[in-house]
Design a protein around this motif. Structure first.
Motif, mmCIF file in Angstrom:
data_model
loop_
_atom_site.group_PDB
_atom_site.id
_atom_site.type_symbol
_atom_site.label_atom_id
_atom_site.label_comp_id
_atom_site.label_asym_id
_atom_site.label_seq_id
_atom_site.Cartn_x
_atom_site.Cartn_y
_atom_site.Cartn_z
ATOM 1 N N THR A 86 12.161 5.123 -22.328
ATOM 2 C CA THR A 86 12.173 5.857 -22.546
ATOM 3 C C THR A 86 12.194 7.944 -22.374
ATOM 4 O O THR A 86 12.100 8.596 -21.587
ATOM 5 C CB THR A 86 13.769 5.754 -22.859
ATOM 6 N N TYR A 87 11.630 7.248 -23.438
ATOM 7 C CA TYR A 87 10.646 8.531 -24.081
ATOM 8 C C TYR A 87 9.872 9.265 -23.418
ATOM 9 O O TYR A 87 9.513 10.377 -23.122
ATOM 10 C CB TYR A 87 10.735 7.907 -25.833
ATOM 11 N N THR A 88 9.048 8.254 -22.797
ATOM 12 C CA THR A 88 7.635 8.679 -21.832
ATOM 13 C C THR A 88 8.190 8.574 -20.250
ATOM 14 O O THR A 88 7.633 9.042 -20.260
ATOM 15 C CB THR A 88 6.761 7.608 -22.169
ATOM 16 N N THR A 89 9.893 8.618 -20.498
ATOM 17 C CA THR A 89 9.754 8.822 -19.301
ATOM 18 C C THR A 89 9.321 7.274 -18.200
ATOM 19 O O THR A 89 8.687 7.650 -16.661
ATOM 20 C CB THR A 89 9.898 9.998 -18.200
ATOM 21 N N VAL A 90 8.861 6.898 -17.991
ATOM 22 C CA VAL A 90 8.241 5.432 -17.391
ATOM 23 C C VAL A 90 9.312 4.583 -16.765
ATOM 24 O O VAL A 90 9.687 4.385 -15.672
ATOM 25 C CB VAL A 90 7.089 4.585 -18.574
ATOM 26 N N GLY A 112 19.719 9.773 -22.127
ATOM 27 C CA GLY A 112 19.154 10.824 -20.828
ATOM 28 C C GLY A 112 18.994 12.492 -22.295
ATOM 29 O O GLY A 112 17.834 12.797 -22.250
ATOM 30 N N VAL A 113 19.971 11.585 -23.482
ATOM 31 C CA VAL A 113 19.143 12.778 -24.521
ATOM 32 C C VAL A 113 17.600 12.512 -25.033
ATOM 33 O O VAL A 113 16.702 13.562 -25.082
ATOM 34 C CB VAL A 113 20.261 12.960 -26.002
ATOM 35 N N GLU A 114 17.482 10.553 -25.442
ATOM 36 C CA GLU A 114 16.180 10.896 -25.447
ATOM 37 C C GLU A 114 14.957 11.291 -24.637
ATOM 38 O O GLU A 114 13.577 11.929 -24.150
ATOM 39 C CB GLU A 114 16.050 8.825 -25.286
ATOM 40 N N ALA A 115 15.288 10.693 -23.583
ATOM 41 C CA ALA A 115 14.540 11.338 -22.172
ATOM 42 C C ALA A 115 13.742 12.784 -21.729
ATOM 43 O O ALA A 115 12.909 13.227 -21.752
ATOM 44 C CB ALA A 115 14.813 11.069 -20.856
ATOM 45 N N MET A 116 14.998 13.158 -22.930
ATOM 46 C CA MET A 116 14.792 15.040 -22.372
ATOM 47 C C MET A 116 13.839 15.189 -23.478
ATOM 48 O O MET A 116 13.184 16.117 -23.503
ATOM 49 C CB MET A 116 16.473 15.664 -22.090
ATOM 50 N N SER A 117 14.423 14.733 -24.341
ATOM 51 C CA SER A 117 13.259 15.206 -25.559
ATOM 52 C C SER A 117 12.008 14.786 -25.499
ATOM 53 O O SER A 117 11.317 15.018 -26.313
ATOM 54 C CB SER A 117 14.067 14.626 -27.221
ATOM 55 N N GLY A 118 11.822 13.619 -24.500
ATOM 56 C CA GLY A 118 10.869 13.098 -24.640
ATOM 57 C C GLY A 118 10.165 13.960 -23.681
ATOM 58 O O GLY A 118 8.216 14.770 -24.209
ATOM 59 N N PHE A 119 10.698 14.344 -22.996
ATOM 60 C CA PHE A 119 9.536 15.491 -22.011
ATOM 61 C C PHE A 119 9.084 17.047 -22.443
ATOM 62 O O PHE A 119 8.948 17.675 -22.392
ATOM 63 C CB PHE A 119 9.653 15.626 -20.335
ATOM 64 N N LEU A 120 10.261 17.003 -22.999
ATOM 65 C CA LEU A 120 9.814 18.365 -24.339
ATOM 66 C C LEU A 120 9.118 18.235 -24.507
ATOM 67 O O LEU A 120 8.313 19.199 -25.190
ATOM 68 C CB LEU A 120 11.346 18.897 -24.238
ATOM 69 N N SER A 121 8.631 17.137 -25.250
ATOM 70 C CA SER A 121 7.934 17.553 -26.914
ATOM 71 C C SER A 121 6.627 16.680 -26.348
ATOM 72 O O SER A 121 5.277 17.449 -26.965
ATOM 73 C CB SER A 121 8.542 16.108 -27.505
ATOM 74 N N PHE A 122 6.727 16.033 -25.127
ATOM 75 C CA PHE A 122 5.035 16.198 -25.008
ATOM 76 C C PHE A 122 4.277 17.547 -23.846
ATOM 77 O O PHE A 122 2.926 18.087 -24.186
ATOM 78 C CB PHE A 122 4.851 15.266 -23.366
ATOM 79 N N ALA A 123 5.654 18.054 -23.753
ATOM 80 C CA ALA A 123 5.264 19.498 -23.228
ATOM 81 C C ALA A 123 4.525 20.262 -24.331
ATOM 82 O O ALA A 123 3.437 21.423 -24.695
ATOM 83 C CB ALA A 123 6.284 20.358 -22.753
ATOM 84 N N TRP A 124 5.158 20.329 -25.426
ATOM 85 C CA TRP A 124 5.047 21.133 -26.589
ATOM 86 C C TRP A 124 3.610 20.282 -27.194
ATOM 87 O O TRP A 124 2.726 21.724 -27.166
ATOM 88 C CB TRP A 124 5.865 20.703 -27.562
ATOM 89 N N ALA A 125 3.949 19.303 -27.240
ATOM 90 C CA ALA A 125 2.111 18.651 -27.964
ATOM 91 C C ALA A 125 0.894 18.925 -26.502
ATOM 92 O O ALA A 125 -0.348 19.217 -26.876
ATOM 93 C CB ALA A 125 1.676 16.311 -27.788
ATOM 94 N N THR A 126 1.417 18.590 -25.251
ATOM 95 C CA THR A 126 0.003 19.618 -24.450
ATOM 96 C C THR A 126 -0.315 21.081 -24.868
ATOM 97 O O THR A 126 -1.736 21.545 -24.593
ATOM 98 C CB THR A 126 0.886 19.541 -23.126
ATOM 99 N N GLY A 127 0.380 21.424 -25.311
ATOM 100 C CA GLY A 127 0.113 23.283 -25.307
ATOM 101 C C GLY A 127 -0.191 23.272 -26.221
ATOM 102 O O GLY A 127 -1.440 23.636 -26.791
ATOM 103 N N MET A 128 -0.140 22.127 -27.789
ATOM 104 C CA MET A 128 -0.498 22.633 -29.341
ATOM 105 C C MET A 128 -2.140 21.901 -28.437
ATOM 106 O O MET A 128 -3.023 22.631 -29.513
ATOM 107 C CB MET A 128 -0.405 21.033 -29.515
#
Length: 315
Positions: A113-117, A134-150
């Protein structure tokens, strides 16, 4: 120490180092060898001075990877605990029938769910479980966007990529002596241009009450080169105008000598100005030796070979 006492008035003092005009208290060295300042802040709330973005850009690569992995598994473990608190009955699609097996199924469901697989075998059936998923899925793509930015910020951040010699030397130079150190660019086809070097000196004034530190800008034989395809040996002539004139090896320790080095250059790979700092304390000064040459002609005479492993070698 007589020569040191008599010539200080001729040296160029520098009151703009940022360490105060006449510092008397400091811990060990002013600048660490990696270029960071030897300062630890106290007296403020952590959120006032701590920057997660700045920290993640500056920590070593292995620490960055470790933090990302720890965050990924920790947040999935947290969501697994939430699903366990909600109850097994709000999910369907289990294969194991025992508690431990179903717990692992919920953990894997959280990963998916976290990785939206979303493989889809275990899925929520209750309202609360579906809401949390649903909250976890949203947290997942937001955190991956953050990690990608870093990761992008670390990848494109301009760096000088210089390596300095571990020690500086005081060696014969044009019928006098000179204080010398050298540095080289690490990356292949990564030539710096318009390279400027500035060296400041901190030392205790022997005739100042309380052993105050005074700061001097050292005059260099050459403080600028147009290009840096090979190594650059920086030389400060120790003549009558130098604050080091007349000092013996023991005097460097008594004066607690420290050199601050700042290199600024233009990097055409990043198309940006880059800089790097380092420092040398009196324990890192060698007297009566000189650096060995780092470059030689190739056997066939077609190119110049720069031997990087000779950067710190003296004789």
């Amino acid at each position: 120490m007589a020569g040191f006492r008599s010539n200080r008035s001729f040296a160029r003092t520098n009151n703009d180092t940022g360490f105060g005009n006449n510092s008397t208290i400091h811990g060990d060295r002013f600048v660490l060898p990696d270029g960071t300042f030897n300062i630890r802040r106290k007296g403020k709330r952590p959120w006032e001075w701590f920057s997660l973005y700045h920290t993640m850009l500056n920590i070593p690569a292995w620490q960055f990877i470790l933090v990302v992995l720890m965050f990924f598994f920790s947040i999935n473990l947290l969501f697994t605990l939430v699903y366990l608190a909600i109850g097994f009955h709000e999910f369907t699609g289990y294969i194991p029938t025992d508690t431990w097996g179903r717990t692992k199924e919920l953990f894997y469901f959280s990963l998916e769910t976290y990785t939206t697989v979303g493989y889809g075998r275990v899925n929520p059936t209750g309202d609360l479980a579906s809401l949390v998923a649903g909250v976890e899925a949203m947290s997942g793509f937001l955190s991956f966007a953050w990690a990608t930015g870093m990761l992008y910020g670390r990848f494109v951040r301009p760096r000088a990529n210089l390596r300095f010699s571990k020690t500086a030397v005081i060696a014969p130079f044009k019928n006098i002596t000179g204080l010398m150190f050298r540095f080289v660019t690490l990356k292949e086809k990564h030539t710096l241009t318009n390279v400027h070097v500035k060296v400041n000196l901190a030392m205790k004034a022997p005739d100042a009450e309380g052993g105050q530190y005074q700061f001097y800008t050292l005059v260099l034989e050459r403080s600028h080169v147009d290009n840096l395809p090979m190594n650059f040996t920086v030389v400060h002539p120790i003549d009558e105008q130098s604050p080091l004139y007349g000092m013996q090896p023991a005097d460097f320790a008594a004066a607690d000598v420290e050199l601050f080095v700042l290199v600024n250059a233009f990097d055409d790979v990043y198309s940006a100005t880059v800089q790097q700092r380092t420092s040398y304390v009196y324990e890192e000064l060698q007297h009566g030796v000189k650096f060995v040459p780092m470059y030689q002609e190739s056997a066939d005479g077609s190119t110049t070979i720069l031997e990087m492993d000779l950067l710190d070698v003296t004789r």
